[in-house]
Design a protein around this motif. Structure first.
Motif, short mmCIF file in Angstrom:
data_model
loop_
_atom_site.label_atom_id
_atom_site.label_comp_id
_atom_site.label_asym_id
_atom_site.label_seq_id
_atom_site.Cartn_x
_atom_site.Cartn_y
_atom_site.Cartn_z
N ASN A 31 0.84 -1.19 0.00
CA ASN A 31 0.00 0.00 0.00
C ASN A 31 0.88 1.24 0.00
O ASN A 31 2.09 1.15 0.29
N GLN A 33 0.77 5.38 1.26
CA GLN A 33 0.06 6.44 1.96
C GLN A 33 0.74 7.77 1.65
O GLN A 33 1.94 7.81 1.40
N TYR A 35 1.14 11.79 3.12
CA TYR A 35 0.98 12.68 4.27
C TYR A 35 1.44 14.08 3.87
O TYR A 35 2.29 14.26 3.00
N HIS A 42 3.13 18.85 12.14
CA HIS A 42 3.43 17.43 12.08
C HIS A 42 2.71 16.82 10.89
O HIS A 42 1.75 17.40 10.37
N PRO A 43 3.18 15.66 10.41
CA PRO A 43 2.54 15.03 9.25
C PRO A 43 1.09 14.68 9.52
O PRO A 43 0.74 14.20 10.60
N PHE A 45 -2.20 12.63 7.72
CA PHE A 45 -2.59 11.65 6.70
C PHE A 45 -3.51 12.29 5.66
O PHE A 45 -4.45 13.01 6.00
N GLN A 48 -4.78 6.85 1.29
CA GLN A 48 -4.10 5.57 1.12
C GLN A 48 -4.58 4.92 -0.18
O GLN A 48 -5.76 4.96 -0.52
N ARG A 92 4.58 0.25 2.44
CA ARG A 92 4.97 -0.92 3.21
C ARG A 92 5.32 -2.05 2.25
O ARG A 92 4.56 -2.33 1.32
N TRP A 98 5.36 -7.63 9.38
CA TRP A 98 5.65 -6.64 10.42
C TRP A 98 6.47 -5.50 9.84
O TRP A 98 7.21 -4.82 10.54
N TYR B 33 4.42 4.34 17.05
CA TYR B 33 5.61 4.42 16.21
C TYR B 33 6.42 5.65 16.62
O TYR B 33 5.85 6.68 16.95
N THR B 97 -2.51 -3.49 14.13
CA THR B 97 -1.23 -3.68 13.47
C THR B 97 -1.39 -3.87 11.97
O THR B 97 -0.44 -4.18 11.28
N GLY B 98 -2.59 -3.71 11.48
CA GLY B 98 -2.80 -3.88 10.06
C GLY B 98 -1.95 -2.94 9.25
O GLY B 98 -1.81 -1.78 9.58
N GLY B 99 -1.41 -3.43 8.18
CA GLY B 99 -0.52 -2.61 7.38
C GLY B 99 -1.22 -1.48 6.67
O GLY B 99 -0.58 -0.64 6.06
N HIS B 100 -2.55 -1.45 6.74
CA HIS B 100 -3.27 -0.44 6.00
C HIS B 100 -3.85 0.64 6.89
O HIS B 100 -4.73 1.38 6.45
N ASN B 101 -3.40 0.71 8.11
CA ASN B 101 -3.95 1.72 9.02
C ASN B 101 -3.17 3.01 8.93
O ASN B 101 -1.94 3.02 8.96
N GLU B 102 -3.91 4.11 8.85
CA GLU B 102 -3.23 5.40 8.79
C GLU B 102 -2.62 5.71 10.15
O GLU B 102 -3.08 5.20 11.19
N GLN B 103 -1.57 6.49 10.12
CA GLN B 103 -0.89 6.87 11.34
C GLN B 103 -1.25 8.30 11.69
O GLN B 103 -1.27 9.19 10.84
N PHE B 105 -0.11 11.46 13.87
CA PHE B 105 1.12 11.96 14.48
C PHE B 105 0.84 12.96 15.61
O PHE B 105 -0.13 13.72 15.56
#
Lengths: 113, 114
Positions: A31, A33, A35, A42-43, A45, A48, A92, A98, B33, B97-103, B105
């Motif tokens: 995927n 994303q 930002y 700060h960044p 979102f 996606q 990712r 992970w 993170y 922990t899904g790889g598609h979740n927005e972060q 900050f």
């Protein structure tokens, strides 16, 4: 080394013009994303993309994910002063459950009125 | 809903000292993170915690360490500070922990090493 590269590093745009910033990865991404970080902030979102060839629009912003899922682009039309900031892409790696989100170095956008 | 919070806002230390930075994620978020953003540079991934466990680590020396507490808040510790550790340290949180979740900050902690 850094797997996600962004070009250009800097972009000076005249208000009202269009521009595109590009994000390229050496490996396939699950995927991508995007930002935006305003100066001193700060960044935040933006969006996606997950599917190969996916295109999404947010008003004047158009985001695209490449067919091979190794590159992405952000196109802004009719740039406004509110578009000032640094745009980061983050991806990712597909094979790593992970896997960390790898950020590009960003494109710093300056808008001239 | 409160966003990600970080403390302190600014931190000034001298070479060789130790620094502790704190982060509280958005309520309900289990992943935290840590990133380092040196002046004019991009985001360098430091650490990722989820459910109290370290999930991934960036290319930083062992003197950068951290932990996540049962309430999902997190702490970043930097030992034996060096001048080049001066940077904005950003914390982000996400759902699961899904790889598609927005972060999301936080505002960051500005660390200055003299």
């Amino acid at each position: 080394g850094q797997q996600v590269m962004q070009i250009p590093q800097y972009q000076h745009v005249q208000e009202g013009e269009d521009f595109t910033t590009y994000c390229n990865s050496s490996t396939t991404l699950s995927n991508i994303q995007w930002y935006k970080q305003r100066p001193g902030g700060h960044p935040v979102f933006l969006i996606q993309l997950v599917k190969s060839g996916e295109v999404k629009k947010q008003k004047r912003l158009t985001f695209q994910f490449g067919e091979a899922k190794k590159n992405s682009s952000l196109h802004i039309t009719a740039t406004q002063t509110t578009d000032v900031g640094t745009y980061f892409c983050a991806g990712r790696v597909t094979t790593d459950s992970w896997g960390k989100l790898q950020f590009g170095a960003g494109t710093q956008v300056v808008v001239t009125p | 809903e409160a966003g990600v919070t970080q403390s302190p806002t600014h931190l000034i230390k001298t070479r060789g000292q130790q620094a502790t930075l704190r982060c509280s994620p958005i309520s309900g978020h289990t992943s935290v993170y840590w990133y380092q953003q040196a002046l004019g540079l991009g985001l360098q991934f430091l650490l990722w915690y989820d459910e109290g466990e370290e999930r991934n680590r960036g290319n930083f020396p062992p003197r950068f360490s951290g932990r996540q507490f049962p309430n999902y808040s997190s702490e970043l510790n930097v030992n034996a500070l060096e001048l080049e550790d001066s940077a904005l340290y950003l914390c982000a949180s996400s759902l699961g922990t899904g790889g598609h979740n927005e972060q999301f900050f936080g505002p960051g902690t500005r660390l200055t090493v003299l």
